[in-house]
Design an enzyme around this catalytic site. Structure first.
Site, mmCIF file in Angstrom:
data_model
loop_
_atom_site.group_PDB
_atom_site.id
_atom_site.type_symbol
_atom_site.label_atom_id
_atom_site.label_comp_id
_atom_site.label_asym_id
_atom_site.label_seq_id
_atom_site.Cartn_x
_atom_site.Cartn_y
_atom_site.Cartn_z
ATOM 1 N N HIS A 1 2.638 -7.600 5.672
ATOM 2 C CA HIS A 1 2.425 -6.156 5.487
ATOM 3 C C HIS A 1 1.469 -5.926 4.333
ATOM 4 O O HIS A 1 1.880 -5.727 3.179
ATOM 5 C CB HIS A 1 3.776 -5.464 5.243
ATOM 6 C CG HIS A 1 3.664 -3.974 5.194
ATOM 7 N ND1 HIS A 1 4.767 -3.146 5.119
ATOM 8 C CD2 HIS A 1 2.593 -3.143 5.219
ATOM 9 C CE1 HIS A 1 4.371 -1.888 5.087
ATOM 10 N NE2 HIS A 1 3.049 -1.861 5.139
ATOM 11 N N HIS B 1 -2.563 -3.951 3.906
ATOM 12 C CA HIS B 1 -3.684 -3.258 4.567
ATOM 13 C C HIS B 1 -4.993 -3.761 3.976
ATOM 14 O O HIS B 1 -5.155 -3.755 2.736
ATOM 15 C CB HIS B 1 -3.561 -1.742 4.365
ATOM 16 C CG HIS B 1 -2.301 -1.185 4.967
ATOM 17 N ND1 HIS B 1 -2.268 -0.575 6.197
ATOM 18 C CD2 HIS B 1 -1.021 -1.200 4.517
ATOM 19 C CE1 HIS B 1 -1.020 -0.206 6.471
ATOM 20 N NE2 HIS B 1 -0.244 -0.573 5.464
ATOM 21 N N HIS C 1 4.772 1.158 11.355
ATOM 22 C CA HIS C 1 5.363 1.722 10.144
ATOM 23 C C HIS C 1 6.407 2.763 10.577
ATOM 24 O O HIS C 1 6.106 3.608 11.429
ATOM 25 C CB HIS C 1 4.326 2.459 9.309
ATOM 26 C CG HIS C 1 3.385 1.576 8.550
ATOM 27 N ND1 HIS C 1 2.512 0.719 9.142
ATOM 28 C CD2 HIS C 1 3.204 1.430 7.207
ATOM 29 C CE1 HIS C 1 1.822 0.084 8.212
ATOM 30 N NE2 HIS C 1 2.216 0.494 7.035
ATOM 31 N N GLU D 1 9.772 5.044 6.313
ATOM 32 C CA GLU D 1 9.262 4.847 4.945
ATOM 33 C C GLU D 1 9.576 6.123 4.152
ATOM 34 O O GLU D 1 10.443 6.125 3.297
ATOM 35 C CB GLU D 1 7.753 4.567 5.004
ATOM 36 C CG GLU D 1 7.071 4.446 3.653
ATOM 37 C CD GLU D 1 5.538 4.381 3.775
ATOM 38 O OE1 GLU D 1 4.999 4.680 4.854
ATOM 39 O OE2 GLU D 1 4.892 4.050 2.760
ATOM 40 N N ASP E 1 1.600 -4.190 0.663
ATOM 41 C CA ASP E 1 1.131 -2.941 1.287
ATOM 42 C C ASP E 1 -0.327 -2.641 0.910
ATOM 43 O O ASP E 1 -1.235 -2.921 1.701
ATOM 44 C CB ASP E 1 2.073 -1.787 0.929
ATOM 45 C CG ASP E 1 2.143 -0.709 2.004
ATOM 46 O OD1 ASP E 1 1.545 -0.911 3.081
ATOM 47 O OD2 ASP E 1 2.797 0.324 1.785
ATOM 48 N N ASP E 2 -0.535 -2.045 -0.253
ATOM 49 C CA ASP E 2 -1.885 -1.715 -0.739
ATOM 50 C C ASP E 2 -1.915 -2.119 -2.213
ATOM 51 O O ASP E 2 -1.829 -1.260 -3.101
ATOM 52 C CB ASP E 2 -2.142 -0.214 -0.578
ATOM 53 C CG ASP E 2 -1.914 0.250 0.861
ATOM 54 O OD1 ASP E 2 -2.781 0.030 1.704
ATOM 55 O OD2 ASP E 2 -0.833 0.820 1.124
HETATM 56 N N1 ADE Z 1 -1.475 2.938 5.394
HETATM 57 C C1 ADE Z 1 -1.721 2.282 4.272
HETATM 58 N N2 ADE Z 1 -0.615 2.207 3.519
HETATM 59 C C2 ADE Z 1 0.359 2.849 4.200
HETATM 60 C C3 ADE Z 1 1.715 3.114 3.959
HETATM 61 N N3 ADE Z 1 2.331 2.718 2.834
HETATM 62 N N4 ADE Z 1 2.398 3.803 4.872
HETATM 63 C C4 ADE Z 1 1.802 4.210 5.979
HETATM 64 N N5 ADE Z 1 0.527 3.994 6.260
HETATM 65 C C5 ADE Z 1 -0.192 3.313 5.382
HETATM 66 ZN ZN ZN Z 2 1.767 -0.250 5.124
#
Ligand code: ADE
Ligand code: ZN
Length: 334
Positions: free
Chosen positions: A20, A22, A202, A205, A283-284
């Site tokens: 997970h 991006h 996703h 969340e 994630d990011d």
């Molecule tokens: N795209 C990038 N990060 C995300 C996240 N945390 N939740 C949903 N879409 C995303």
């Molecule tokens: Zn994500």
């Protein structure tokens, strides 16, 4: 009683995958500034410190606005190659043997208007370059952006399915779920499966646990990104357990986007206790001031999870990946 010491090197050297993350969310401050300069775009801040400060979010919509700003800085094949390569080398140094990149394919092709071949060829080149440099394995998961609507999802599928590449293994979906309920995203996932792709989504969340059920029952999701809302919904927890569907959980992201109040109250330990199969992802990462190893450290420090649980996360990340059985066997016995 002495405090247990976090076994940093043991966790770093444990073979693990990241399922997970991006691609666009892996762009750090230095790279953002370089891309802005290359493309003659005014950056949101003048220096690295300023960009790091800009990487902080009021809420999920505020995050998405900034995330899509970063997406728009990726324009050329070499941009996608650069960010894929850079991230894979970083992941390799953290003990990752395999990474599955989510890529915002709807946004790039439908909103920005890039040709999918630019995105795909660039990302694949970065994956190949990293594999040659350090042996790390990587696969790609084009993501739909449901806020752009179902017609845009279908157009994305046209582009993605017209140029399938062996590194493209699954279809995913991220972003807000507002349009899931009234529009047809099911058939995009059906088309993906018919073409031999796996499916992930996703869900749960920021939104309620019913997203997780919908992702599984309507979209056929085989892995759920986040899924933290399941902890408050016994029926959804039961569904995840019955179908042995893993959750790819990202505590730092959940904290940064205010899906949880603080790291100490993150449901991760309760999800483990409930018997869910968990993998950890970043994630990011630069956007959330984290990295893959930091997610393991958070699980230790705030979740009070110990070696056995952390090694389970690492093992799960390999077994639940979309890599070949041979590759999984090799990593698990290395
Ligand atoms: N795209 C990038 N990060 C995300 C996240 N945390 N939740 C949903 N879409 C995303
Ligand atoms: Zn994500």
């Amino acid at each position: 009683m002495t405090e247990a010491t976090y076994p940093a090197e043991l966790i770093r050297s444990a073979p693990k995958a990241e399922l997970h993350v991006h691609l666009e969310g892996s762009v750090g401050a230095e790279t953002l500034l370089a891309l802005a300069e290359d493309h003659g775009v005014q950056p949101p801040a003048r220096d690295v410190e300023g960009i790091r400060d800009w990487y902080s979010f009021r809420d999920f919509p505020d995050f998405l606005e900034r995330y899509f700003f970063v997406c728009r800085l990726l324009k050329r094949r070499e941009d996608f190659q650069r960010v894929a390569y850079d991230y894979l080398l970083t992941a390799h140094h953290q003990g990752a043997v395999h990474v599955e990149f989510h890529i915002s394919s709807s946004y790039h092709t439908q909103e920005v208007g890039l040709d999918w071949s630019v995105v795909l060829e660039g990302a694949v080149a970065g994956c190949e370059q990293a594999e040659q440099a350090c042996g790390i394995s990587s696969l790609l998961i084009p993501d739909l952006s449901p806020h752009l609507g179902a017609a845009s999802a279908q157009a994305t599928m046209d582009a993605v399915l017209a140029q399938l590449h062996p590194r493209v293994v699954a279809l995913g979906m991220g972003g807000p779920s507002d349009r899931w309920w009234d529009e047809d995203f099911e058939s995009a996932f059906d088309r993906a499966r018919a073409a031999g792709l796996r499916t992930v989504c996703h869900a749960g969340e920021h939104g309620p646990a019913k997203e997780i059920r919908h992702a599984i029952e309507n979209f056929g999701a085989e892995r759920i990104q986040h899924g933290i809302a399941a902890i408050d919904a016994p029926d959804v927890l039961g569904l995840l357990l019955a179908k042995k569907i893993p959750c790819d959980v990202c505590p730092a992201s959940n904290f940064a986007l205010k899906a949880v109040d603080d790291l100490a109250s993150h449901p991760l330990p309760r999800m483990v206790e409930a018997g869910l199969t968990i993998t950890l992802g970043s994630d990011d990462p630069p956007l959330f001031h984290t990295d893959l190893l930091n997610e393991y450290r958070i699980a230790w420090e705030y979740g009070q999870l110990r070696e056995a649980a952390l090694f389970d996360f690492a093992k799960n990340s390999i077994t639940e990946s979309f890599a070949t059985p041979e590759a999984k066997e090799r990593w698990l016995t290395s």
